[in-house]
Design an enzyme around this catalytic site. Structure first.
Site, PDB file in Angstrom:
ATOM      1  N   PRO A  87      -7.263  26.772  24.593  1.00 21.33           N
ATOM      2  CG  PRO A  87      -7.751  27.497  22.410  1.00 21.33           C
ATOM      3  CD  PRO A  87      -7.851  27.904  23.854  1.00 21.33           C
ATOM      4  CD  GLU A 114      -9.694  36.542  17.611  1.00 25.32           C
ATOM      5  OE1 GLU A 114      -8.843  35.674  17.385  1.00 25.32           O
ATOM      6  OE2 GLU A 114     -10.853  36.501  17.153  1.00 25.32           O
ATOM      7  NE  ARG A 152     -16.317  11.545  39.378  1.00 26.79           N
ATOM      8  CZ  ARG A 152     -17.422  10.879  39.646  1.00 26.79           C
ATOM      9  NH1 ARG A 152     -18.560  11.519  39.738  1.00 26.79           N
ATOM     10  NH2 ARG A 152     -17.400   9.582  39.834  1.00 26.79           N
ATOM     11  CG  ASP A 167     -15.379   7.352  38.388  1.00 22.63           C
ATOM     12  OD1 ASP A 167     -16.438   6.734  38.205  1.00 22.63           O
ATOM     13  OD2 ASP A 167     -15.303   8.441  38.990  1.00 22.63           O
TER      14      ASP A 167
HETATM   15  C1  LIG Z   1     -12.407  31.715  20.723  1.00 27.66           C
HETATM   16  S1  LIG Z   1     -11.349  31.187  21.988  1.00 27.66           S
HETATM   17  C2  LIG Z   1      -9.814  31.939  21.559  1.00 27.66           C
HETATM   18  C3  LIG Z   1      -8.939  31.012  20.800  1.00 27.66           C
HETATM   19  C4  LIG Z   1      -7.573  31.592  20.480  1.00 27.66           C
HETATM   20  N1  LIG Z   1      -7.654  32.624  19.501  1.00 27.66           N
HETATM   21  C5  LIG Z   1      -6.678  30.464  19.954  1.00 27.66           C
HETATM   22  O1  LIG Z   1      -6.810  30.117  18.797  1.00 27.66           O
HETATM   23  O2  LIG Z   1      -5.911  29.895  20.755  1.00 27.66           O
HETATM   24  C6  LIG Z   1     -11.908  32.116  23.366  1.00 27.66           C
HETATM   25  C7  LIG Z   1     -11.622  31.497  24.716  1.00 27.66           C
HETATM   26  O3  LIG Z   1     -12.287  30.254  24.847  1.00 27.66           O
HETATM   27  C8  LIG Z   1     -11.584  29.420  25.753  1.00 27.66           C
HETATM   28  N2  LIG Z   1     -11.332  28.136  25.088  1.00 27.66           N
HETATM   29  C9  LIG Z   1     -11.527  27.864  23.786  1.00 27.66           C
HETATM   30  N3  LIG Z   1     -11.221  26.599  23.501  1.00 27.66           N
HETATM   31  C10 LIG Z   1     -10.818  26.034  24.657  1.00 27.66           C
HETATM   32  C11 LIG Z   1     -10.361  24.735  24.993  1.00 27.66           C
HETATM   33  N4  LIG Z   1     -10.260  23.764  24.109  1.00 27.66           N
HETATM   34  N5  LIG Z   1     -10.032  24.506  26.292  1.00 27.66           N
HETATM   35  C12 LIG Z   1     -10.113  25.472  27.216  1.00 27.66           C
HETATM   36  N6  LIG Z   1     -10.552  26.730  26.937  1.00 27.66           N
HETATM   37  C13 LIG Z   1     -10.892  27.009  25.679  1.00 27.66           C
HETATM   38  C14 LIG Z   1     -10.304  30.147  26.116  1.00 27.66           C
HETATM   39  O4  LIG Z   1     -10.485  30.743  27.392  1.00 27.66           O
HETATM   40  C15 LIG Z   1     -10.181  31.185  25.035  1.00 27.66           C
HETATM   41  O5  LIG Z   1      -9.478  32.327  25.449  1.00 27.66           O
END
Ligand SMILES: C[S@@+](CC[C@H](N)C(=O)[O-])C[C@H]1O[C@@H](n2cnc3c(N)ncnc32)[C@H](O)[C@@H]1O
Length: 245
Positions: A87, A114, A152, A167
């Site tokens: 994220p 995490e 794509r 698209d």
């Molecule tokens: C619960 S999340 C960890 C979030 C982290 N503690 C933070 O707040 O940045 C677990 C995993 O989900 C994936 N993930 C969660 N949200 C994402 C997003 N918006 N885009 C891409 N991957 C995501 C990532 O690989 C991340 O390591």
């Protein structure tokens, strides 16, 4: 083009690529998708891939050794990019999808819990990719989004490249509306211009609807793009029509 997905839950990908356009692309060897179980790269006898965070606190963190070993084994050569779904990453969009489609191998690491040990981010990966400002429980669904959207752009994956060109986002505009049979459904009619047989008129109508949708829903997209004289005229026409309503 080859995707390598590293995950602790390979079962999530069981059926997701076995239907539709991606299935056909796999059958025709236009893309390859390899899913790797991170546990296969854990060196200890318990195949441990996560551990408690130093400094205390909630949750678990994916350990660095299995991730480094996995990438070293999977990477065709040092130049191949490695992406972590996160994220905190660069927001994934049409342009980034198009950019990634130029690579021959893309390695996608799915985080969990995490997240991953920070040394993975500092020393192993090329970039972090986010699919939006929200937090998923794992990177797997984000990896699916990336694989679909990037595929794509691979020539031949979408039968008619024309449909990719139209698209949403392709030209900095949203796609025009689509209709199919029947002509009238519960009193709702398909716009008459689409049966006119006049290709120029149809093209103009589609362009206008495309600009209109973008203007109504995503003015930020219009601000980022230089409109041609013809498109400017169409936009003014839309604005006049809407004022007169
Ligand atoms: C619960 S999340 C960890 C979030 C982290 N503690 C933070 O707040 O940045 C677990 C995993 O989900 C994936 N993930 C969660 N949200 C994402 C997003 N918006 N885009 C891409 N991957 C995501 C990532 O690989 C991340 O390591």
């Amino acid at each position: 083009m080859r995707f390598d997905i590293i995950t602790i839950f390979p079962e999530i990908f069981g059926s997701v690529f076995s239907a539709g356009i991606i299935k056909k692309a796999l059958e025709r060897d236009l893309v390859e998708i390899h899913v790797h179980n991170l546990r296969d790269y854990a060196l200890d006898k318990h195949r441990q891939v996560d551990d408690r965070p130093y400094g205390g606190g909630e949750g678990m963190v994916l350990k660095p050794e299995p991730l480094f070993t996995a990438v070293e084994n999977i990477r065709a050569d040092e130049k191949q990019p490695v992406y972590l779904l996160s994220p905190q990453g660069r927001r994934f969009d049409y342009r980034l999808g198009e950019e990634l489609a130029g690579q021959s191998q893309i390695i996608l690491i799915c985080g969990r819990y995490e997240g991953v040990d920070e040394r993975v981010i500092e020393y192993l990966i090329t970039e972090e990719i986010s699919v939006g400002d929200f937090v998923l429980t794992g990177g797997e669904s984000a990896a699916i989004v990336v694989v679909e959207a990037v595929s794509r752009f691979v020539p031949g994956v979408v039968g008619k490249m024309d449909s990719v060109r139209h698209d949403s986002f392709a030209e900095g505009l949203l796609d025009f509306p689509h209709y199919t049979r029947p002509r009238v459904f519960k009193g709702m009619r398909v716009p008459g211009v689409l049966f006119s047989g006049d290709h120029e008129k149809i093209a103009h109508w589609r362009r206008k609807r495309s600009i209109e949708k973008t203007w109504l829903r995503r003015q930020d997209m219009l601000e980022r793009r230089e409109l041609s004289l013809e498109d400017k005229k169409i936009l003014e026409e839309i604005q006049r029509e809407r004022k007169g309503r």
